[in-house]
Structures are given as C-alpha cells and as structure tokens.
Write a protein that holds these residues in place. Sequence first.
Motif, short mmCIF file in Angstrom:
data_model
loop_
_atom_site.label_atom_id
_atom_site.label_comp_id
_atom_site.label_asym_id
_atom_site.label_seq_id
_atom_site.Cartn_x
_atom_site.Cartn_y
_atom_site.Cartn_z
N GLY A 66 0.78 -1.23 0.00
CA GLY A 66 0.00 0.00 0.00
C GLY A 66 0.81 1.28 0.00
O GLY A 66 0.26 2.36 -0.19
N GLY A 84 2.13 -3.17 -4.36
CA GLY A 84 0.81 -3.77 -4.49
C GLY A 84 0.83 -5.25 -4.83
O GLY A 84 -0.15 -5.80 -5.32
N GLU A 100 -6.24 -4.57 -2.26
CA GLU A 100 -6.38 -3.61 -1.16
C GLU A 100 -5.16 -2.69 -1.10
O GLU A 100 -5.29 -1.49 -0.87
CB GLU A 100 -6.56 -4.34 0.18
CG GLU A 100 -7.81 -5.18 0.27
CD GLU A 100 -7.67 -6.55 -0.40
OE1 GLU A 100 -6.54 -6.97 -0.76
OE2 GLU A 100 -8.71 -7.20 -0.59
N ALA A 101 -3.99 -3.25 -1.33
CA ALA A 101 -2.76 -2.45 -1.32
C ALA A 101 -2.74 -1.49 -2.51
O ALA A 101 -2.33 -0.33 -2.38
CB ALA A 101 -1.53 -3.34 -1.33
N ASP A 103 -5.34 -0.24 -3.99
CA ASP A 103 -6.33 0.79 -3.67
C ASP A 103 -5.73 1.84 -2.72
O ASP A 103 -5.87 3.05 -2.95
CB ASP A 103 -7.56 0.13 -3.05
CG ASP A 103 -8.70 1.11 -2.83
OD1 ASP A 103 -9.01 1.90 -3.75
OD2 ASP A 103 -9.28 1.08 -1.74
N THR A 104 -5.07 1.38 -1.68
CA THR A 104 -4.43 2.29 -0.72
C THR A 104 -3.38 3.15 -1.41
O THR A 104 -3.30 4.36 -1.20
CB THR A 104 -3.80 1.49 0.44
OG1 THR A 104 -4.83 0.76 1.11
CG2 THR A 104 -3.08 2.39 1.43
N ALA A 105 -2.56 2.52 -2.24
CA ALA A 105 -1.50 3.24 -2.95
C ALA A 105 -2.09 4.29 -3.91
O ALA A 105 -1.60 5.42 -3.98
CB ALA A 105 -0.60 2.26 -3.70
N CYS A 108 -3.29 7.37 -2.02
CA CYS A 108 -2.15 8.21 -1.64
C CYS A 108 -1.59 8.93 -2.87
O CYS A 108 -1.28 10.11 -2.82
CB CYS A 108 -1.08 7.33 -1.00
SG CYS A 108 0.42 8.21 -0.58
#
Length: 162
Positions: A66, A84, A100-101, A103-105, A108
């Motif tokens: 992420g 990711g 999920e990673a 998406d988080t990245a 940001c």
Amino acid sequence: MSEITYVRGDAAVPSVKGAKVIAHVCNDLGGWGKGFVLALSRRWPEPETACRSWHRDRARNDFGLGAVQLVRVESSVWVANMIGRRGAGRGSKGVPVCYEAIDTALACLADEVIERGASVHMPRIGCGLADGRWSRTEPLITERLTGRGITVTVYDHGDGGA
C-alpha cells in the motif's frame, strides 16, 4: 469525472506535455528485474535505485503493501513505485496481486498527483507478473484517480506485454 484513456504504446514513454507521473506496481520483496520495471530502468536508473534503498531501509520507513514512493526522473516526470504485490510469484496463497494495497497506494498517489498538477500514465497495473484481473483494478483507478478529476492514460504494449 474523467475517464481512463487507453492507448497502444509504452507507459514509460508518455508523449503528452506537462507534469507526468508514471505509476506501476512493485512487489513487497524489493525485487526489480522483470516486467514493466525493465522499461523504466532502460530510461532512468533512479526508480530502481530508490526502490531497492527503500526496501533495504524498510525498518525505518513506510515500505510495505500500500505504500507509494515518488521518484523524480526529469524536471516534470516522476515514477510512482507502488507496493501492491505480495512476493514474487504464485504460491499456496494464490495470486500475488493485493487489490487492497493497490487501492491504498492509488488513494495516496491521487493527493501527490493533484499537488503536482500531473497526469498519470501506467500499464495495466497489477495484471502482469502480479496475475491480477483488470476488471478488479480498473474500478480502483476510476474511484481513486479519475473520480478526482485526474487524467489517466493506460498503455497496452504493442506486442501484448506490459
């Protein structure tokens, strides 16, 4: 809301004017040597050097699923190393992609791109060596980037590879 533009070409060589971020997915092992990263390394040594250093010093930084590392390679061009992908290949836990990673990245990354007034250029992230499905990744890009008015271009390499 913007839409994703799809073109044939090399995401490592975006041909638009203005500030640009070239985004791609890296693994959480600090590995660099297959897939799209080779195109990046042919153009600039900085993204690989920065990613390897980021991984090596991970006990003292945010390296992990992420996370995003922006590396300036030209006056108005950055490469976004986004973590990711779990590991380096398929294993007993399934495909290495971690949606999920990603998406988080991307969330940001959006803030950083808006701050720079940049457009985003990428291959079909998470779908090469990470074995992901574009049908799962594309909505993340739409929500996190184009949904915030960021111009995104996805490059499909002419030979079918990314």
